[in-house]
Design a protein around this motif. Structure first.
Motif, PDB file in Angstrom:
ATOM      1  N   MET A 164       2.965  10.470  -4.979  1.00 46.47           N
ATOM      2  CA  MET A 164       3.099   9.033  -5.269  1.00 46.47           C
ATOM      3  C   MET A 164       4.197   8.780  -6.282  1.00 46.47           C
ATOM      4  O   MET A 164       4.239   9.440  -7.301  1.00 46.47           O
ATOM      5  CB  MET A 164       1.750   8.540  -5.821  1.00 46.47           C
ATOM      6  N   THR A 165       5.072   7.872  -5.929  1.00 44.88           N
ATOM      7  CA  THR A 165       6.102   7.506  -6.915  1.00 44.88           C
ATOM      8  C   THR A 165       5.499   6.576  -7.963  1.00 44.88           C
ATOM      9  O   THR A 165       4.842   5.606  -7.621  1.00 44.88           O
ATOM     10  CB  THR A 165       7.287   6.800  -6.236  1.00 44.88           C
ATOM     11  N   ARG A 166       5.741   6.935  -9.178  1.00 44.57           N
ATOM     12  CA  ARG A 166       5.265   6.122 -10.306  1.00 44.57           C
ATOM     13  C   ARG A 166       6.031   4.822 -10.391  1.00 44.57           C
ATOM     14  O   ARG A 166       7.223   4.766 -10.118  1.00 44.57           O
ATOM     15  CB  ARG A 166       5.519   6.896 -11.596  1.00 44.57           C
ATOM     16  N   ARG A 167       5.355   3.771 -10.815  1.00 43.56           N
ATOM     17  CA  ARG A 167       6.020   2.485 -11.016  1.00 43.56           C
ATOM     18  C   ARG A 167       5.668   1.929 -12.388  1.00 43.56           C
ATOM     19  O   ARG A 167       4.618   2.259 -12.939  1.00 43.56           O
ATOM     20  CB  ARG A 167       5.528   1.461  -9.969  1.00 43.56           C
ATOM     21  N   ALA A 168       6.499   1.050 -12.908  1.00 46.50           N
ATOM     22  CA  ALA A 168       6.163   0.354 -14.157  1.00 46.50           C
ATOM     23  C   ALA A 168       4.967  -0.556 -13.890  1.00 46.50           C
ATOM     24  O   ALA A 168       4.797  -1.050 -12.770  1.00 46.50           O
ATOM     25  CB  ALA A 168       7.355  -0.453 -14.638  1.00 46.50           C
ATOM     26  N   VAL A 169       4.149  -0.760 -14.891  1.00 44.60           N
ATOM     27  CA  VAL A 169       2.923  -1.549 -14.721  1.00 44.60           C
ATOM     28  C   VAL A 169       3.186  -2.865 -14.020  1.00 44.60           C
ATOM     29  O   VAL A 169       2.514  -3.202 -13.040  1.00 44.60           O
ATOM     30  CB  VAL A 169       2.266  -1.906 -16.075  1.00 44.60           C
ATOM     31  N   GLY A 170       4.149  -3.620 -14.554  1.00 42.44           N
ATOM     32  CA  GLY A 170       4.440  -4.942 -14.000  1.00 42.44           C
ATOM     33  C   GLY A 170       4.741  -4.890 -12.522  1.00 42.44           C
ATOM     34  O   GLY A 170       4.201  -5.678 -11.736  1.00 42.44           O
ATOM     35  N   VAL A 171       5.565  -3.945 -12.144  1.00 41.22           N
ATOM     36  CA  VAL A 171       5.959  -3.797 -10.744  1.00 41.22           C
ATOM     37  C   VAL A 171       4.751  -3.517  -9.866  1.00 41.22           C
ATOM     38  O   VAL A 171       4.533  -4.152  -8.845  1.00 41.22           O
ATOM     39  CB  VAL A 171       6.991  -2.655 -10.603  1.00 41.22           C
ATOM     40  N   ARG A 172       3.946  -2.534 -10.300  1.00 41.06           N
ATOM     41  CA  ARG A 172       2.759  -2.171  -9.515  1.00 41.06           C
ATOM     42  C   ARG A 172       1.798  -3.328  -9.367  1.00 41.06           C
ATOM     43  O   ARG A 172       1.293  -3.617  -8.285  1.00 41.06           O
ATOM     44  CB  ARG A 172       2.027  -1.003 -10.193  1.00 41.06           C
ATOM     45  N   ARG A 173       1.551  -3.988 -10.473  1.00 40.71           N
ATOM     46  CA  ARG A 173       0.630  -5.129 -10.432  1.00 40.71           C
ATOM     47  C   ARG A 173       1.104  -6.148  -9.408  1.00 40.71           C
ATOM     48  O   ARG A 173       0.333  -6.641  -8.578  1.00 40.71           O
ATOM     49  CB  ARG A 173       0.522  -5.780 -11.810  1.00 40.71           C
ATOM     50  N   GLU A 174       2.375  -6.438  -9.488  1.00 40.08           N
ATOM     51  CA  GLU A 174       2.972  -7.402  -8.559  1.00 40.08           C
ATOM     52  C   GLU A 174       2.750  -6.954  -7.113  1.00 40.08           C
ATOM     53  O   GLU A 174       2.292  -7.723  -6.264  1.00 40.08           O
ATOM     54  CB  GLU A 174       4.479  -7.492  -8.862  1.00 40.08           C
ATOM     55  N   GLU A 175       3.057  -5.696  -6.882  1.00 39.21           N
ATOM     56  CA  GLU A 175       2.917  -5.104  -5.557  1.00 39.21           C
ATOM     57  C   GLU A 175       1.479  -5.242  -5.056  1.00 39.21           C
ATOM     58  O   GLU A 175       1.222  -5.657  -3.918  1.00 39.21           O
ATOM     59  CB  GLU A 175       3.259  -3.615  -5.677  1.00 39.21           C
ATOM     60  N   ILE A 176       0.557  -4.895  -5.931  1.00 42.02           N
ATOM     61  CA  ILE A 176      -0.856  -4.949  -5.573  1.00 42.02           C
ATOM     62  C   ILE A 176      -1.297  -6.383  -5.296  1.00 42.02           C
ATOM     63  O   ILE A 176      -2.000  -6.658  -4.320  1.00 42.02           O
ATOM     64  CB  ILE A 176      -1.728  -4.318  -6.688  1.00 42.02           C
ATOM     65  N   LEU A 177      -0.854  -7.298  -6.150  1.00 40.13           N
ATOM     66  CA  LEU A 177      -1.269  -8.686  -5.974  1.00 40.13           C
ATOM     67  C   LEU A 177      -0.763  -9.252  -4.655  1.00 40.13           C
ATOM     68  O   LEU A 177      -1.508  -9.919  -3.934  1.00 40.13           O
ATOM     69  CB  LEU A 177      -0.760  -9.539  -7.146  1.00 40.13           C
ATOM     70  N   THR A 178       0.486  -8.973  -4.352  1.00 39.17           N
ATOM     71  CA  THR A 178       1.039  -9.453  -3.086  1.00 39.17           C
ATOM     72  C   THR A 178       0.207  -8.940  -1.919  1.00 39.17           C
ATOM     73  O   THR A 178      -0.180  -9.691  -1.015  1.00 39.17           O
ATOM     74  CB  THR A 178       2.497  -8.986  -2.927  1.00 39.17           C
ATOM     75  N   ALA A 179      -0.078  -7.654  -1.955  1.00 37.83           N
ATOM     76  CA  ALA A 179      -0.874  -7.053  -0.885  1.00 37.83           C
ATOM     77  C   ALA A 179      -2.268  -7.673  -0.834  1.00 37.83           C
ATOM     78  O   ALA A 179      -2.812  -7.921   0.253  1.00 37.83           O
ATOM     79  CB  ALA A 179      -0.973  -5.546  -1.104  1.00 37.83           C
ATOM     80  N   THR A 180      -2.844  -7.930  -1.990  1.00 43.91           N
ATOM     81  CA  THR A 180      -4.188  -8.497  -2.036  1.00 43.91           C
ATOM     82  C   THR A 180      -4.214  -9.877  -1.394  1.00 43.91           C
ATOM     83  O   THR A 180      -5.102 -10.181  -0.594  1.00 43.91           O
ATOM     84  CB  THR A 180      -4.692  -8.592  -3.488  1.00 43.91           C
ATOM     85  N   VAL A 181      -3.229 -10.688  -1.731  1.00 45.57           N
ATOM     86  CA  VAL A 181      -3.162 -12.025  -1.142  1.00 45.57           C
ATOM     87  C   VAL A 181      -3.112 -11.924   0.381  1.00 45.57           C
ATOM     88  O   VAL A 181      -3.842 -12.615   1.094  1.00 45.57           O
ATOM     89  CB  VAL A 181      -1.920 -12.782  -1.661  1.00 45.57           C
TER      90      VAL A 181
END
Lengths: 199, 199
Positions: free
Chosen positions: A1-18
DNA sequence: GCTCATACTGACTGGCGAGTCAGCAAGGAG
DNA sequence: CTCCTTGCTGACTCGCCAGTCAGTATGAGC
């Protein structure tokens, strides 16, 4: 797994969640679904958001924010009040395969019991009617519209749009063409113009 | 446990299920909740309905049936078209603590994904607009109303009512008084009468 | 190139909820 | 009274899913 900065990951997760909520519905969305969509472990999702509840609330917040940003962009553009109103209405009406609207219908159902989500829904609703109200007021000032009760008119227009959107997305009984036509007619009648001014 | 005839028990369970769905929402309603409400075992509920899915579908069907019965009762009463229309609108608008409307909002959300439930929702919607349409047509024939497109008018009125009901039940932003006032005004404008004729 | 904060994971747990099943008993038919 | 249908139950299984935890490894900063 490629590591991401918190902000980036959160954003990614939120988009997917929506997106996932749009696909499955609020309570049926599992943490595992979101994790799979982002291609990470479920543990990571919980690592960032703590609980499923918090995740869903954050996701709705995210979606609300995105819609309000779009609204702000429309409001920032120049043009006559009629032109701006038209753009607002276009933005609000269900788009093609409309994953947006299915989310809101779901959010309504959820908001019936969850006060936190209700706040989000209410905020969104308020901002939309507020935007419409302001546009009406501006139009009245400019002599484009005649309207004794801009607040009420804004809320009625929003309500009709909501109701027609339900007919379109839930019952699949109404096409976008007729929907916009009806809305424009109603808005025009409320504002003392004719529908042509809004197209 | 006192034994009941199948029909009686089913009825009892369905009523409780509708209430429970209204309280908790569609997917959050557990078989055990229904069982507790009727004071029987969960096994009995499954004995009568097979699966949870089937139970929920039957419950919605039941609720739809009840609403349509009320509608039929209203349609059967005599009076001018305006009087009948007024009664229909009153019946449809959210009542006080409105467990009815929370159910419909829930049902919409569920109908987005479940085709069987969508059919039920659509039927209900169709019947309501149909009732309104017929009343409009009757009113036009009697010279009470003027309306070029009764079908469209019926659907627009229904849509506004849906939208305003969402504002009332979900956002808690609108009282029944103003809701009926707005609806009557709109209906009147669509039918070439004045709102007073509908009160 | 080392270090250390931290993004990340696998493997687990505990509880919950739908559905099953073998059997029990109420009460109408005879 | 006595059957026997059938409404009904308790006690179970089985799978699912949110949340935990001990530990791994990545890569930014020095």
């Amino acid at each position: 797994m490629t590591r991401r900065a918190v902000g980036v990951r959160r954003e990614e997760i939120l988009t997917a969640t929506v997106e996932e909520i749009g696909r499955r519905g609020f309570p049926q969305t599992r943490v595992a679904d979101v994790a799979r969509a982002v291609d990470v472990s479920t543990a990571l999702v919980l690592y960032h958001f703590g609980t499923k509840q918090a995740l869903l609330a954050a996701a709705l917040d995210h979606a609300v924010g995105r819609d309000l940003d779009r609204l702000a962009a429309v409001l920032a553009r120049t043009g006559s009040a009629a032109q701006r109103l038209r753009r607002i209405l276009d933005l609000y009406a269900p788009q093609g395969a409309a994953p947006g609207w299915t989310l809101w219908v779901d959010a309504w159902a959820e908001a019936l019991r969850n006060p936190e989500l209700r706040t989000h829904c209410r905020t969104l609703d308020r901002r939309w009617t507020e935007a419409i109200r302001e546009t009406i007021v501006a139009g009245v000032a400019a002599g484009e519209f005649r309207c004794a009760d801009p607040e009420g008119a804004a809320r009625r227009i929003t309500a009709l749009l909501d109701g027609l959107s339900v007919q379109a997305t839930v019952h699949r009984r109404l096409g976008r063409r007729r929907l916009t036509e009806w809305i424009r007619e109603y808005a025009a009648s409320q504002l003392g113009t004719d529908a042509a001014a809004l197209s």
